[in-house]
Scaffold this motif. Structure first.
Motif, PDB file in Angstrom:
ATOM      1  N   HIS A 237      35.270  60.479  43.019  1.00  0.00           N
ATOM      2  CA  HIS A 237      35.392  60.422  41.554  1.00  0.00           C
ATOM      3  C   HIS A 237      35.064  61.754  40.908  1.00  0.00           C
ATOM      4  O   HIS A 237      33.900  62.143  40.822  1.00  0.00           O
TER       5      HIS A 237
ATOM      6  N   LYS B  54      28.837  40.719  38.712  1.00  0.00           N
ATOM      7  CA  LYS B  54      28.921  39.815  39.869  1.00  0.00           C
ATOM      8  C   LYS B  54      28.397  40.438  41.162  1.00  0.00           C
ATOM      9  O   LYS B  54      27.924  39.730  42.044  1.00  0.00           O
TER      10      LYS B  54
ATOM     11  N   ARG C 251      25.775  37.738  39.288  1.00  0.00           N
ATOM     12  CA  ARG C 251      26.197  36.607  38.445  1.00  0.00           C
ATOM     13  C   ARG C 251      27.718  36.499  38.471  1.00  0.00           C
ATOM     14  O   ARG C 251      28.407  37.404  37.991  1.00  0.00           O
TER      15      ARG C 251
ATOM     16  N   ASN D 114      43.704  54.101  34.250  1.00  0.00           N
ATOM     17  CA  ASN D 114      43.113  55.319  33.716  1.00  0.00           C
ATOM     18  C   ASN D 114      41.769  55.612  34.359  1.00  0.00           C
ATOM     19  O   ASN D 114      41.200  54.785  35.064  1.00  0.00           O
ATOM     20  N   ASN D 115      41.261  56.800  34.047  1.00  0.00           N
ATOM     21  CA  ASN D 115      40.003  57.255  34.634  1.00  0.00           C
ATOM     22  C   ASN D 115      38.795  56.745  33.859  1.00  0.00           C
ATOM     23  O   ASN D 115      38.919  56.149  32.796  1.00  0.00           O
ATOM     24  N   GLN D 116      37.619  57.071  34.419  1.00  0.00           N
ATOM     25  CA  GLN D 116      36.356  56.675  33.795  1.00  0.00           C
ATOM     26  C   GLN D 116      36.272  57.054  32.328  1.00  0.00           C
ATOM     27  O   GLN D 116      35.741  56.304  31.522  1.00  0.00           O
TER      28      GLN D 116
ATOM     29  N   ASN E 127      40.683  47.646  34.252  1.00  0.00           N
ATOM     30  CA  ASN E 127      41.326  46.354  34.461  1.00  0.00           C
ATOM     31  C   ASN E 127      41.125  45.445  33.256  1.00  0.00           C
ATOM     32  O   ASN E 127      41.888  44.515  33.042  1.00  0.00           O
TER      33      ASN E 127
ATOM     34  N   ILE F 155      34.182  54.898  46.163  1.00  0.00           N
ATOM     35  CA  ILE F 155      35.408  54.124  46.381  1.00  0.00           C
ATOM     36  C   ILE F 155      36.533  55.054  45.928  1.00  0.00           C
ATOM     37  O   ILE F 155      37.040  54.959  44.812  1.00  0.00           O
TER      38      ILE F 155
ATOM     39  N   PHE G 222      42.580  48.105  47.923  1.00  0.00           N
ATOM     40  CA  PHE G 222      42.195  49.380  48.528  1.00  0.00           C
ATOM     41  C   PHE G 222      41.078  49.146  49.542  1.00  0.00           C
ATOM     42  O   PHE G 222      40.168  48.354  49.286  1.00  0.00           O
TER      43      PHE G 222
ATOM     44  N   GLU H  83      41.702  37.662  35.286  1.00  0.00           N
ATOM     45  CA  GLU H  83      40.556  36.789  35.515  1.00  0.00           C
ATOM     46  C   GLU H  83      40.004  36.260  34.187  1.00  0.00           C
ATOM     47  O   GLU H  83      39.674  35.081  34.069  1.00  0.00           O
TER      48      GLU H  83
ATOM     49  N   GLY I  35      30.908  49.522  39.350  1.00  0.00           N
ATOM     50  CA  GLY I  35      32.261  49.003  39.582  1.00  0.00           C
ATOM     51  C   GLY I  35      33.038  49.897  40.531  1.00  0.00           C
ATOM     52  O   GLY I  35      32.547  50.274  41.601  1.00  0.00           O
ATOM     53  N   LEU I  36      34.249  50.283  40.132  1.00  0.00           N
ATOM     54  CA  LEU I  36      35.080  51.152  40.976  1.00  0.00           C
ATOM     55  C   LEU I  36      34.436  52.531  41.127  1.00  0.00           C
ATOM     56  O   LEU I  36      34.755  53.272  42.054  1.00  0.00           O
TER      57      LEU I  36
HETATM   58  C1  FAD Z   1      40.448  55.182  44.406  1.00  0.00           C
HETATM   59  C2  FAD Z   1      40.021  55.490  43.003  1.00  0.00           C
HETATM   60  C3  FAD Z   1      39.750  56.801  42.629  1.00  0.00           C
HETATM   61  C4  FAD Z   1      39.354  57.099  41.324  1.00  0.00           C
HETATM   62  N1  FAD Z   1      39.079  58.393  40.995  1.00  0.00           N
HETATM   63  C5  FAD Z   1      38.600  58.677  39.767  1.00  0.00           C
HETATM   64  C6  FAD Z   1      38.211  60.002  39.437  1.00  0.00           C
HETATM   65  O1  FAD Z   1      38.339  60.933  40.241  1.00  0.00           O
HETATM   66  N2  FAD Z   1      37.684  60.233  38.203  1.00  0.00           N
HETATM   67  C7  FAD Z   1      37.530  59.225  37.286  1.00  0.00           C
HETATM   68  O2  FAD Z   1      37.007  59.488  36.201  1.00  0.00           O
HETATM   69  N3  FAD Z   1      37.935  57.971  37.557  1.00  0.00           N
HETATM   70  C8  FAD Z   1      38.461  57.671  38.765  1.00  0.00           C
HETATM   71  N4  FAD Z   1      38.841  56.396  39.066  1.00  0.00           N
HETATM   72  C9  FAD Z   1      38.877  55.389  37.985  1.00  0.00           C
HETATM   73  C10 FAD Z   1      37.522  54.778  37.673  1.00  0.00           C
HETATM   74  O3  FAD Z   1      36.955  54.238  38.835  1.00  0.00           O
HETATM   75  C11 FAD Z   1      37.744  53.672  36.646  1.00  0.00           C
HETATM   76  O4  FAD Z   1      38.421  54.183  35.527  1.00  0.00           O
HETATM   77  C12 FAD Z   1      36.452  53.053  36.158  1.00  0.00           C
HETATM   78  O5  FAD Z   1      35.595  52.691  37.198  1.00  0.00           O
HETATM   79  C13 FAD Z   1      36.793  51.808  35.350  1.00  0.00           C
HETATM   80  O6  FAD Z   1      35.623  51.291  34.796  1.00  0.00           O
HETATM   81  P1  FAD Z   1      35.580  49.812  34.243  1.00  0.00           P
HETATM   82  O7  FAD Z   1      34.194  49.535  33.849  1.00  0.00           O
HETATM   83  O8  FAD Z   1      36.661  49.644  33.265  1.00  0.00           O
HETATM   84  O9  FAD Z   1      36.015  48.875  35.465  1.00  0.00           O
HETATM   85  P2  FAD Z   1      35.368  48.640  36.874  1.00  0.00           P
HETATM   86  O10 FAD Z   1      34.854  49.907  37.434  1.00  0.00           O
HETATM   87  O11 FAD Z   1      36.399  47.890  37.635  1.00  0.00           O
HETATM   88  O12 FAD Z   1      34.122  47.680  36.575  1.00  0.00           O
HETATM   89  C14 FAD Z   1      34.277  46.322  36.309  1.00  0.00           C
HETATM   90  C15 FAD Z   1      33.001  45.605  36.730  1.00  0.00           C
HETATM   91  O13 FAD Z   1      33.154  44.218  36.441  1.00  0.00           O
HETATM   92  C16 FAD Z   1      32.646  43.466  37.518  1.00  0.00           C
HETATM   93  N5  FAD Z   1      33.296  42.161  37.502  1.00  0.00           N
HETATM   94  C17 FAD Z   1      34.588  41.883  37.806  1.00  0.00           C
HETATM   95  N6  FAD Z   1      34.811  40.560  37.694  1.00  0.00           N
HETATM   96  C18 FAD Z   1      33.636  40.005  37.302  1.00  0.00           C
HETATM   97  C19 FAD Z   1      33.225  38.681  37.011  1.00  0.00           C
HETATM   98  N7  FAD Z   1      34.065  37.658  37.087  1.00  0.00           N
HETATM   99  N8  FAD Z   1      31.943  38.472  36.649  1.00  0.00           N
HETATM  100  C20 FAD Z   1      31.070  39.505  36.531  1.00  0.00           C
HETATM  101  N9  FAD Z   1      31.407  40.782  36.798  1.00  0.00           N
HETATM  102  C21 FAD Z   1      32.675  41.030  37.174  1.00  0.00           C
HETATM  103  C22 FAD Z   1      32.992  44.301  38.737  1.00  0.00           C
HETATM  104  O14 FAD Z   1      32.182  43.948  39.851  1.00  0.00           O
HETATM  105  C23 FAD Z   1      32.725  45.708  38.228  1.00  0.00           C
HETATM  106  O15 FAD Z   1      31.397  46.085  38.441  1.00  0.00           O
HETATM  107  C24 FAD Z   1      39.252  56.067  40.361  1.00  0.00           C
HETATM  108  C25 FAD Z   1      39.522  54.748  40.738  1.00  0.00           C
HETATM  109  C26 FAD Z   1      39.911  54.456  42.034  1.00  0.00           C
HETATM  110  C27 FAD Z   1      40.206  53.032  42.418  1.00  0.00           C
END
Ligand code: FAD
Length: 489
Positions: free
Chosen positions: A50, A26, A229, A431-433, A425, A47, A294, A269, A33-34
């Motif tokens: 990381h 999106k 999107r 959890n972490n990346q 989410n 954000i 945040f 969602e 993402g995060l």
């Molecule tokens: C403050 C903070 C610090 C962190 N520090 C660390 C760290 O030091 N080391 C580490 O490894 N991890 C860290 N993390 C965790 C890490 O960011 C996450 O674990 C990781 O980004 C999760 O990946 P994901 O793809 O599951 O989700 P996300 O990163 O949330 O990606 C989901 C994607 O889906 C997209 N999306 C959402 N809804 C829709 C929709 N309806 N349509 C289309 N797209 C959509 C979003 O825009 C996003 O791009 C941290 C997180 C935060 C918040």
């Protein structure tokens, strides 16, 4: 669905198996993402900083495979800042008492002694448990303010279990011995791993660089990520998801048909987007999943060097800021000019609350003033600022979230077997990346090879454990405080 670490890892793995994929994101411009890295006039910031650190060698290898020599190894320094002084993190009692000065140190010792003589019987809340271990004064300085800033919940309402698992209790005899005796070498692998966390890897241009590279690789494999999107609905028929309907940046509605679907978008969602809608108990479970949001305010400062830490925890109760990142100390290339500094002031909040709805100029002003109030830099040294609001940064673990997630899992498994969830989410897992990536790798392999790999069996250390049973608590790593049963906000 989603081009964060989970969505991109799934696509990367699937294309390795020659499975054709479409990734829908999106955000109009950023992948990751995060874990994206935002750019503003040549300044790059995360954000939340990381760290790239995993106990899972496969994930470490994947980072290396993609980043090659663009991955730096950095030392970690992250201290606590409280009333004008820096304290070691993790907290070291001798250092803490020394820094607090003789009067406060005596108060802390008296309050510690009192807590030992008069402990609260059967401590239920985090507040009671930590007060019993450390005494009220140390508790209020080092635990109360920061925990409440992060979770937005009083420590009286958080359960004692989390503290009992995570926080080492205080043995003053040991504190004195360790202050006087020379340091010994680490004894076992566990201690070595703890020491290793003092170093971590980090892409030269921030975590977003990793995900920008994966996106380029996907493009070179003929699978460009479709940006901008917004998913309008996920249509299913006859027990299978058939189409994802999205609106692009130009307002046009597009349909994406497929045979298998991977979702890394927030679980709440995902369930709301299903059409026809799922049964009421499933919708209800999804609607009740909670998140903590945040805000990161990046300030550009006309100073070459403000402090040596990668980040600082702000325990000072007189300011709202919870953590301050110094991105130049993560990688010098995060700033375009080495005579300047870029700090990220992090505010934990709920979407729609006073901070969230404040306009950007006012937020930058708050950040600038708080920085000055903390004595870190004069307001006139700040020459630019930018605000990033991040929805759903943290999935909230309340006392019933597991039951709600289970309702959704059961429904998806039984009713829509070609819809898979992965990531933070996506699975409502704090959890972490590495965890997000590992769950996505398993989902992708299960799709590509037809094997029965289960992403729910990946633990918080990103390790796949065949023997984690449904409903069993995973105590292996990252835990978050849970709200006490019967306490509502
Ligand atoms: C403050 C903070 C610090 C962190 N520090 C660390 C760290 O030091 N080391 C580490 O490894 N991890 C860290 N993390 C965790 C890490 O960011 C996450 O674990 C990781 O980004 C999760 O990946 P994901 O793809 O599951 O989700 P996300 O990163 O949330 O990606 C989901 C994607 O889906 C997209 N999306 C959402 N809804 C829709 C929709 N309806 N349509 C289309 N797209 C959509 C979003 O825009 C996003 O791009 C941290 C997180 C935060 C918040």
């Amino acid at each position: 669905m989603g081009a964060g670490p989970a969505g991109l890892t799934a696509a990367y793995e699937l294309t390795k198996h020659d499975v054709p994929v479409t990734v829908i994101e999106k955000d109009p411009s950023y992948v990751g993402g995060l874990a994206r890295t935002v750019e503003h006039n040549g300044y790059r910031f995360d954000i939340g900083g990381h760290r790239f650190f995993s106990k899972n060698q496969e994930i470490e290898d994947l980072w290396t495979e993609v980043m090659q020599d663009e991955m730096l190894t950095r030392g970690r320094l992250s201290r606590i800042y409280y009333r004008g002084r820096f304290y070691a993190y993790p907290i070291k009692a001798f250092n803490a008492l020394w820094n607090l000065g003789p009067v406060e140190a005596v108060r802390c010792l008296v309050s510690y002694a009192y807590a030992k003589v008069r402990p609260i019987k059967n401590p239920r809340s985090l507040e009671d448990w930590v007060r019993n271990q450390f005494g009220w004064r140390l508790y209020s300085i080092f635990f109360k303010t920061y925990t409440e800033k992060v979770w937005g919940i009083s420590t009286k309402e958080l359960s004692a279990d989390w503290a009992a698992q995570r926080i080492k209790s205080l043995d003053l005899g040991l504190v004195i011995r360790s202050a006087l005796l020379p340091k010994r070498k680490p004894r076992d692998r566990g201690e070595i791993v703890t020491t290793l966390i003092d170093r971590f890897r980090y892409p030269r241009l921030g975590p977003g660089q990793m995900w920008e590279r994966v996106t380029s690789i996907l493009e070179s494999r003929g699978r460009p990520v479709l940006m901008g999107r917004t998913i309008l609905r996920i249509e299913h028929r006859g027990g299978l998801v058939r189409t994802v309907v999205a609106r692009n940046d130009d307002g046009a509605v597009e349909e994406y048909a497929g045979s298998q679907f991977v979702s890394s978008i927030p679980m709440r969602e995902l369930v709301r987007l299903l059409e026809p809608a799922p049964p009421a108990p499933v919708l209800d479970a999804a609607n009740k999943l909670g998140y903590r949001d945040f805000i990161s305010i990046a300030l550009m400062i006309d100073r070459p060097d403000l402090f040596p830490d990668n980040w600082i925890y702000i325990h000072d109760p007189s300011v709202k800021v919870g953590r301050i990142q110094n991105f130049k100390n993560w990688s010098p290339d995060m700033v375009p000019d080495q005579t300047k500094t870029c700090l990220g002031l992090e505010y934990f909040c709920f979407e729609g609350d006073g901070l969230w709805t404040m306009d950007d100029a006012a937020l930058i002003d708050v950040a600038r003033k708080e920085l000055a109030q903390l004595g870190m830099c004069p307001p006139e040294a700040v020459f630019d600022g930018v605000v990033v609001r991040q929805q759903k940064a943290y999935p909230v673990y309340d006392d019933v979230y597991q039951a709600r997630v289970q309702v959704i899992r059961d429904y998806l498994a039984k009713s829509l077997p070609n819809l898979h969830v992965a990531g933070r989410n996506g699975m409502h897992k704090y959890n972490n990346q590495d965890h997000s990536m590992m769950t996505a790798l398993l989902v992708a392999r299960a799709i590509a090879t037809g094997s029965a790999l289960d992403p729910w069996k990946v633990n918080a250390d990103a390790v796949y454990h065949e023997d984690i049973r449904v409903g069993e608590k995973d105590l292996s790593g990252r835990q978050v405080p849970e709200r006490l049963a019967g306490v509502s906000r």
